[in-house]
Design an enzyme around this catalytic site. Structure first.
Site: not given
Ligand code: S3P
Length: 445
Positions: A27-28, A100, A175, A326, A357
């Site tokens: 994903k990143s 995000g 990020q 994650d 979380r």
């Protein structure tokens, strides 16, 4: 992006899990490939792009900013970019869904362009903090308007003549680092970011691949200093996205806890700044064979064969948290099936993910009958050597990884485990339930 909740139920797997699978693309890296492709001159051909909802939001946003983004086949995408500084003003709001990463990296890109844009997202993303990017980016000359508490929707007036930033990250966040570097692309001179703890470095690696000059110094304390030379000409290039180690974590832990299992996960990204879960699981006694180590698009990749193993509790140091940030939901599931206490240290950042979380893991494990406690920013799970009993409906709070982690736990509990909404799994792992069923798991929609 689901409107109607889609509950899903996991029941104990009928037998061992087995098979060889490739989970979807990272994903990143998928977000970054689309973004850098849009900032490059010429064509970027991407193979193995994650076609999850988060990444599709990024594709739509880059189109709205003037790049030509086309799907040419399964996971195959072509991006024709506008060059650094060449993005166009979008004529509508950019909706980044649940992501995000998409929202924060895009904020950095737009901050460096003389354009106006508004970013929003779903209810989960609209709760997440954006000040961590708008504070540093305001220094480059961009202006921001947000809701109370720095929440989305966010209006941005990008800088006409952006200044290079010199920023030390207060939290370990790839990020934030990436947002600052991406804004720095449009500024003259050197943009410098210091991170006290090393975080995933896909932005730096990919920027170099597209032709930017990025220098990285490792510091003795485990941190890094990154220097980007501004206003490079980025050139489109082929990008092959490895299988996502964060997605592979779910079938990997399932294989460890379902007795007699052996599962091979093909082509998994093994960047050391992403692989903390696998290190931790091996310390817990996991039988994980790392085979065919190779390099793809500048990233280390390997095939992993994971066989069910008795696990023991371990102490996971806070310094390792960024490399597995994650993966704590699914590590907590493994810990609940292990013998002894697993202490996961330094989890403050988990409180500002797609959900809180830390709270969601604790509430879910508790409802399933596991013993655990939260001490400051640490999570302690006290395993008895046998899986918790299950028999609960888990509140997922619009969080894909909470949903997947508890569907993995349900493979070994005496009573079924239901997640209140599995719809968000499509943000990062489309086809999760089918892939798991193909290995022998029992997951009902
Ligand atoms: C990501 C960085 C991490 C991670 C997220 C993806 C990225 O977030 O949790 O899923 O692609 O840069 P933070 O930077 O907020 O820790």
């Amino acid at each position: 992006m689901t409107e109607t909740p889609k509950p899903m139920t996991a029941r104990a797997a009928a037998g061992p899990l087995s098979g060889s699978v490739r989970v979807p693309g990272d994903k990143s890296m998928s977000h970054r490939a689309l973004m850098l492709g849009a900032l490059a001159v010429g064509e970027t051909r991407i193979q193995g792009l994650l076609e999850g909802e988060d990444v599709l939001c990024t594709a739509a946003a880059m189109r709205a900013l003037g790049a030509e983004v086309t799907r040419t086949g399964d996971g195959a995408w072509s991006v024709r970019g506008r060059g650094v500084g060449g993005l166009a003003e979008p004529d509508s709001v950019l909706d980044m869904g649940n992501s995000g990463t998409a929202a924060r990296l895009l904020t950095g890109i737009i901050a460096g362009h003389p354009i106006f844009a508004v970013i929003t997202g779903d209810a989960s993303l609209r709760r997440r903090p954006m000040k961590r990017v708008t504070d540093p980016l305001a220094q480059c000359g961009a202006a921001f308007w947000t809701r109370e508490g720095g929440r989305l929707p966010l209006a941005i007036r990008g800088a006409r003549d952006p200044m290079p930033l010199d920023y030390t990250l207060p939290v370990a966040s790839a990020q934030v680092k990436s947002a600052v570097l991406l804004a720095g692309l449009c500024a003259p001179g050197i943009t410098r970011v210091v991170e006290p703890h090393a975080t995933r470095d896909h932005t730096e690696t990919m920027l170099r691949g597209f032709g930017a000059t990025v220098e990285v110094d490792r510091r003795d304390d485990g941190g890094r200093e990154i220097r980007l030379t501004g206003q490079p000409e980025l050139t489109g290039r082929p990008v092959t996205v490895p299988a996502d180690p964060s997605s592979a974590a779910f079938p990997a832990v399932a294989a460890l806890i379902v007795p007699g299992s052996s599962v091979t996960l093909e082509g998994v990204g093994m960047n050391p700044l992403r692989a903390g879960l696998y290190t931790t699981l091996m310390e817990m006694g996991a039988d994980i064979e790392i085979r065919a180590q190779r390099d793809e698009a500048g990233e280390p990749v390997a095939d992993l064969t994971v066989s069910s193993s008795p696990l023991i509790g371990v102490d996971v140091p806070a310094e390792r948290a960024p490399s597995m940030i994650d993966e704590f939901p699914v590590l907590a599931v493994a810990a609940a099936c292990a013998t002894g206490t697993t202490r996961m240290r330094g989890l403050a950042e988990l409180r500002v993910k797609e959900s809180d979380r830390l709270a969601a893991i604790a509430a879910g494990l508790d409802a399933c009958g596991a013993r655990l406690e939260i001490a400051g920013d640490d999570l302690l799970v006290h395993g008895t050597g046998a899986p918790p009993r299950g028999g609960a409906t888990i509140a997922t709070h619009m969080d894909h990884r909470i949903a997947m982690a508890f569907l993995v736990l349900g493979q070994v509990t005496a009573e079924p485990v239901t997640v209140d909404d599995g719809g968000f799994i499509d943000t990062s792992f489309p086809g999760f339930a089918e892939l798991m069923r193909g290995l022998g798991a029992t997951i009902e929609a």
